[in-house]
Design a protein around this motif. Sequence first.
Motif, PDB file in Angstrom:
ATOM      1  N   UNK A 197       0.816  -1.204   0.000  1.00  0.00           N
ATOM      2  CA  UNK A 197       0.000   0.000   0.000  1.00  0.00           C
ATOM      3  C   UNK A 197       0.853   1.259   0.000  1.00  0.00           C
ATOM      4  N   UNK A 198       2.140   1.103  -0.201  1.00  0.00           N
ATOM      5  CA  UNK A 198       3.078   2.228  -0.279  1.00  0.00           C
ATOM      6  C   UNK A 198       3.028   3.080   0.975  1.00  0.00           C
ATOM      7  N   UNK A 199       2.786   2.433   2.127  1.00  0.00           N
ATOM      8  CA  UNK A 199       2.790   3.163   3.385  1.00  0.00           C
ATOM      9  C   UNK A 199       4.172   3.671   3.701  1.00  0.00           C
ATOM     10  N   UNK A 200       4.254   4.541   4.666  1.00  0.00           N
ATOM     11  CA  UNK A 200       5.524   5.216   4.943  1.00  0.00           C
ATOM     12  C   UNK A 200       6.419   4.341   5.811  1.00  0.00           C
ATOM     13  N   UNK A 201       6.922   3.244   5.237  1.00  0.00           N
ATOM     14  CA  UNK A 201       7.854   2.372   5.951  1.00  0.00           C
ATOM     15  C   UNK A 201       9.282   2.781   5.646  1.00  0.00           C
ATOM     16  N   UNK A 202       9.546   3.042   4.377  1.00  0.00           N
ATOM     17  CA  UNK A 202      10.918   3.358   3.986  1.00  0.00           C
ATOM     18  C   UNK A 202      11.318   4.722   4.508  1.00  0.00           C
ATOM     19  N   UNK A 203      12.399   4.802   5.217  1.00  0.00           N
ATOM     20  CA  UNK A 203      12.883   6.059   5.790  1.00  0.00           C
ATOM     21  C   UNK A 203      14.232   6.416   5.200  1.00  0.00           C
ATOM     22  N   UNK A 204      14.427   7.697   4.951  1.00  0.00           N
ATOM     23  CA  UNK A 204      15.668   8.161   4.342  1.00  0.00           C
ATOM     24  C   UNK A 204      16.786   8.109   5.369  1.00  0.00           C
ATOM     25  N   UNK A 205      17.805   7.320   5.117  1.00  0.00           N
ATOM     26  CA  UNK A 205      18.942   7.193   6.009  1.00  0.00           C
ATOM     27  C   UNK A 205      20.149   7.971   5.497  1.00  0.00           C
ATOM     28  N   UNK A 206      19.912   8.901   4.589  1.00  0.00           N
ATOM     29  CA  UNK A 206      21.013   9.687   4.069  1.00  0.00           C
ATOM     30  C   UNK A 206      21.698   9.062   2.880  1.00  0.00           C
ATOM     31  N   UNK A 207      21.162   8.015   2.334  1.00  0.00           N
ATOM     32  CA  UNK A 207      21.762   7.353   1.187  1.00  0.00           C
ATOM     33  C   UNK A 207      21.452   8.118  -0.094  1.00  0.00           C
ATOM     34  N   UNK A 208      22.408   8.172  -0.982  1.00  0.00           N
ATOM     35  CA  UNK A 208      22.177   8.774  -2.287  1.00  0.00           C
ATOM     36  C   UNK A 208      21.302   7.833  -3.109  1.00  0.00           C
ATOM     37  N   UNK A 209      20.531   8.364  -4.091  1.00  0.00           N
ATOM     38  CA  UNK A 209      19.648   7.495  -4.881  1.00  0.00           C
ATOM     39  C   UNK A 209      20.357   6.320  -5.519  1.00  0.00           C
ATOM     40  N   UNK A 258       0.189  21.201  -0.963  1.00  0.00           N
ATOM     41  CA  UNK A 258      -0.938  20.275  -1.058  1.00  0.00           C
ATOM     42  C   UNK A 258      -0.697  19.082  -1.971  1.00  0.00           C
ATOM     43  N   UNK A 259       0.359  19.069  -2.743  1.00  0.00           N
ATOM     44  CA  UNK A 259       0.636  17.941  -3.619  1.00  0.00           C
ATOM     45  C   UNK A 259      -0.056  18.045  -4.964  1.00  0.00           C
ATOM     46  N   UNK A 260       0.411  17.302  -5.965  1.00  0.00           N
ATOM     47  CA  UNK A 260      -0.094  17.447  -7.332  1.00  0.00           C
ATOM     48  C   UNK A 260      -1.478  16.864  -7.578  1.00  0.00           C
ATOM     49  N   UNK A 261      -1.835  15.790  -6.895  1.00  0.00           N
ATOM     50  CA  UNK A 261      -3.109  15.132  -7.185  1.00  0.00           C
ATOM     51  C   UNK A 261      -4.292  16.045  -6.882  1.00  0.00           C
ATOM     52  N   UNK A 268       7.883  13.524  -9.032  1.00  0.00           N
ATOM     53  CA  UNK A 268       7.727  12.887  -7.729  1.00  0.00           C
ATOM     54  C   UNK A 268       7.738  11.365  -7.831  1.00  0.00           C
ATOM     55  N   UNK A 269       7.420  10.845  -9.004  1.00  0.00           N
ATOM     56  CA  UNK A 269       7.222   9.406  -9.153  1.00  0.00           C
ATOM     57  C   UNK A 269       8.389   8.660  -9.784  1.00  0.00           C
ATOM     58  N   UNK A 310       4.544   7.168  -1.662  1.00  0.00           N
ATOM     59  CA  UNK A 310       4.034   6.743  -0.365  1.00  0.00           C
ATOM     60  C   UNK A 310       2.520   6.899  -0.249  1.00  0.00           C
ATOM     61  N   UNK A 311       1.874   7.453  -1.270  1.00  0.00           N
ATOM     62  CA  UNK A 311       0.426   7.609  -1.241  1.00  0.00           C
ATOM     63  C   UNK A 311       0.018   9.056  -1.078  1.00  0.00           C
ATOM     64  N   UNK A 312      -0.581   9.373   0.059  1.00  0.00           N
ATOM     65  CA  UNK A 312      -1.031  10.739   0.338  1.00  0.00           C
ATOM     66  C   UNK A 312       0.159  11.667   0.504  1.00  0.00           C
ATOM     67  N   UNK A 313      -0.027  12.930   0.150  1.00  0.00           N
ATOM     68  CA  UNK A 313       1.071  13.898   0.186  1.00  0.00           C
ATOM     69  C   UNK A 313       1.675  14.033   1.577  1.00  0.00           C
ATOM     70  N   UNK A 314       0.877  13.877   2.611  1.00  0.00           N
ATOM     71  CA  UNK A 314       1.387  14.015   3.978  1.00  0.00           C
ATOM     72  C   UNK A 314       2.357  12.903   4.347  1.00  0.00           C
ATOM     73  N   UNK A 315       2.360  11.796   3.601  1.00  0.00           N
ATOM     74  CA  UNK A 315       3.244  10.671   3.897  1.00  0.00           C
ATOM     75  C   UNK A 315       4.517  10.672   3.054  1.00  0.00           C
ATOM     76  N   UNK A 316       4.700  11.713   2.281  1.00  0.00           N
ATOM     77  CA  UNK A 316       5.847  11.753   1.368  1.00  0.00           C
ATOM     78  C   UNK A 316       7.168  11.750   2.130  1.00  0.00           C
ATOM     79  N   UNK A 317       8.190  11.239   1.488  1.00  0.00           N
ATOM     80  CA  UNK A 317       9.546  11.314   2.018  1.00  0.00           C
ATOM     81  C   UNK A 317      10.256  12.548   1.493  1.00  0.00           C
ATOM     82  N   UNK A 318       9.885  12.984   0.316  1.00  0.00           N
ATOM     83  CA  UNK A 318      10.465  14.182  -0.281  1.00  0.00           C
ATOM     84  C   UNK A 318      10.146  15.410   0.556  1.00  0.00           C
TER      85      UNK A 318
END
Length: 319
Positions: A28-40, A136-139, A188-189, A261-269
């Motif tokens: 469900x693309x929930x906010x599990x993945x967290x940015x640990x400072x790794x480059x893409x 507010x995000x693009x959607x 964003x995608x 991640x789904x909704x804009x509030x859950x974004x990592x960006x």
Amino acid sequence: NSNSSRKKRKLALSFSSLGHRKPTLRSNMGCIYKDQGLAPEEVNMLVRGRKVDNLGRSRNFNILSCVRPWNRAFHFSWLSFFLAFLGWFAIVPALEYMVEDPSNNITNDVRKTSNIVSVLGTIFLRLAMGPMLERWGPRRIQSVLLTYGAFMVMLAATVNSAGGLYAVRFCISFVGAAFVPCQFWTSMMFGQEVVGQANAFAGGWGNLGGGFTSVFVAALIAGFQQIADDYTAWRYAMIVPGACMLFVSIPMYFLSDDCPQGHWSKRLYNNAKNKVVDIESDKDMAKKQLLETKKKSLIDDETLGPWIDWRGGPLFVIY
């Protein structure tokens, strides 16, 4: 290097603590993945068979796929942009019938002036789109813009005076700003390896709506002339582009996502609340962030950056 390897090991441990055997994202693309400072380029995770970077953006681009969230957002982005331009220019093939209609005061000079009015709104809204999208995000922005435009285009069917033409074309002009959410959404995608392809296809197909309008609306008018006179047929033709815009805007809101991640509030960006602090390596990071917050000026550079950046002035003049 050793530093990169250490970060990767800690990333794997962070997923292990969540009960996952290997780095992955929930379906469900929930906010599990967290940015640990790794480059893409240091991240190579698989989500539904798709490689993603450290922000969850796809590192593959399959133009025929409709998988959610990446490709579904891509297709909604270019289609909404296409329909926005369809609605923006829909009234142009009808102008000649307005000028010929003796029941109104629309002249050839009025038509030329209305062409200028038709681009005023989009200039100002495109400038404001940046902060709005970050907030507010693009959607949601694209859905609201397309819905608003749909009613304005259909309202054009009621024009019977020069003032009405000016007003309607000005109100419709705001939908020309749909170009900005379209490009923001695909950015964003999709990751850095394929984002250029995604942006190019979405922008190119979306712009095609402006040219398609001339053929499509002209054909609609010709069709409606079989059941109505010339001065009524174009009014019926205005309903169709507006209905198409509305037909897409509603499912776009409910069936697509702002970000991986789904909704804009859950974004990592650009979202500090979804970051994970590596306590093992930086125990004083929280203290540093607190000090930086206190030193921060009253002007929020991330929010007002587009308005206070010195390059904005020259670009505005050029535009």
